[in-house]
Design an enzyme around this catalytic site. Structure first.
Site, PDB file in Angstrom:
ATOM      1  N   TYR A  18      17.022  33.237 -29.679  1.00 26.55           N
ATOM      2  CA  TYR A  18      17.228  34.352 -28.746  1.00 26.55           C
ATOM      3  C   TYR A  18      16.779  35.665 -29.401  1.00 26.55           C
ATOM      4  CZ  TYR A  18      19.711  38.095 -26.372  1.00 26.55           C
ATOM      5  OH  TYR A  18      20.028  39.281 -25.764  1.00 26.55           O
TER       6      TYR A  18
ATOM      7  N   THR B 261      17.947  43.478 -28.412  1.00 29.48           N
ATOM      8  CA  THR B 261      19.282  43.081 -28.852  1.00 29.48           C
ATOM      9  C   THR B 261      19.497  43.283 -30.345  1.00 29.48           C
ATOM     10  OG1 THR B 261      20.710  41.149 -29.160  1.00 29.48           O
ATOM     11  CG2 THR B 261      18.377  40.715 -28.997  1.00 29.48           C
TER      12      THR B 261
END
Ligand code: UDP
Length: 327
Positions: free
Chosen positions: A141, A117
């Site tokens: 995350y 990501t």
């Protein structure tokens, strides 16, 4: 038959990847614990229900299907939740991935495509985000995904695990045939929340922060169509099959849209009012995340065809009205 093990194949991006793999002549084997995925989304190949930390089930899946490669999508992916419960992200994402990577190496399956990501980059004012940008994640995350990237590098050095890492920007849209689409419970993402609000299925959308240093005060993101994104994964798999070695690719379009611009486009696509209220910033959000890289286009030959904001919202809206999964 050429099998590919797809973790998270019952989820949003994984299910689209399974469809693309099948279309490209592979047999996608979905490996999913169904905690956030949907069995109804498994339509394109065999299904193994299991957790990434369950080595016995993983080993059995590798033994039964002898996949030529792994595509690893399974992960928790909500920034807000990661801020509140970081331990959950480190356990699930990092421990689960380590177990999977060890199982792949033990089975001799040494081509690995990983879903990472742009959240691994963190906040970089006025810096073009390309694959060489420093990774300074702002939340657990992004940090957990960066840790998995590091594990892959170590396992390449020790065991020859070849990997393609894709750092996604904001994935949106749905299969234009509406066989699969985006469906999270709870939903936290901007476009599906907005479509729900338009349909009156939930309260007004809250715009998280209107005081960012952007032209209209709201956060800017680079949205990429899920079908274009998974096409890049198939190209990444072929890249590995051709022996081209480990590589990192950003997957974004290079165009940024603010939350207000997404609202305006949604109004135009659906021809309906978008009920929204303005709220405070969401902790962990970066001001602007836009890809500054053409590496995937130049090296992989990736040609996104559906990643205009209009088409992404149109496809999401079609799926939204047609599709749903039941547990
Ligand atoms: N956002 C928002 N309201 C919502 C959900 C998201 O204003 O209910 C904003 C969020 O602050 C971010 C953008 O929409 O700037 C995209 O958020 P999303 O959760 O879809 O993806 P993320 O960027 O966190 O991966």
């Amino acid at each position: 038959m050429t099998h590919v093990l797809v973790t998270g194949g019952a989820g949003y991006i994984g299910s689209h990847a399974c469809k693309a793999l099948k279309a490209a002549g592979y047999v996608p084997v979905t490996y999913d614990n169904l905690i956030t995925g949907w069995q109804d989304a498994v339509k394109f190949g065999p299904f193994v229900q299991g957790d990434l930390t369950d080595r016995a089930t993983l080993d059995a899946a590798f033994a039964e299907y002898k996949p030529i490669a792994v595509m690893h999508f399974a992960a928790l992916s909500q920034v807000g939740e990661a801020m509140k419960e970081p331990g959950k992200y480190w356990h699930n994402n990092v421990t689960g991935s380590l177990s999977l990577i060890e199982a792949a190496v033990a089975a001799g399956c040494l081509d690995f495509v990983f879903s990472s990501t742009c959240a691994t980059y963190g906040e970089h004012d006025n810096v073009v985000l390309d694959e060489e940008t420093n990774q300074e994640p702002l939340n657990a995350y992004g940090a957990s995904k960066k840790a998995i990237e590091d594990i892959l590098k170590d396992f390449e050095a020790a065991y020859g695990l070849r990997h393609v890492i894709f750092r996604y920007f904001n994935v949106a849209g749905a299969d234009p045939e509406a066989e699969v689409g985006e469906f999270h419970r709870p939903e936290t993402h901007l476009i599906p929340l907005m479509l729900d609000a338009i349909e009156g299925k939930r309260d007004a959308l809250t715009v998280f922060g209107t005081d960012y240093e952007t032209p209209d005060g709201t956060c800017i993101r680079d949205y990429v169509h899920v079908c274009d994104l998974v096409d890049a994964h198939v190209l990444g798999l072929k890249w590995l099959e051709e022996g081209k070695g480990s590589r990192v690719f950003n997957l974004g379009t290079g165009s940024g849209f603010s939350v207000r611009e997404v609202i305006d486009h949604s109004r135009a696509v659906t021809n309906r009012d978008v009920p929204y209220v303005e709220g405070p910033r969401r902790p962990g959000d970066c001001t602007k995340l836009v890809s500054g890289s053409v590496r995937a286009v130049e090296e992989l030959g990736w040609t996104p065809t559906r990643s205009t904001l209009h088409t992404m919202i149109e496809d999401a809206w079609r799926w939204h009205q047609a599709g749903h999964y039941d547990k």
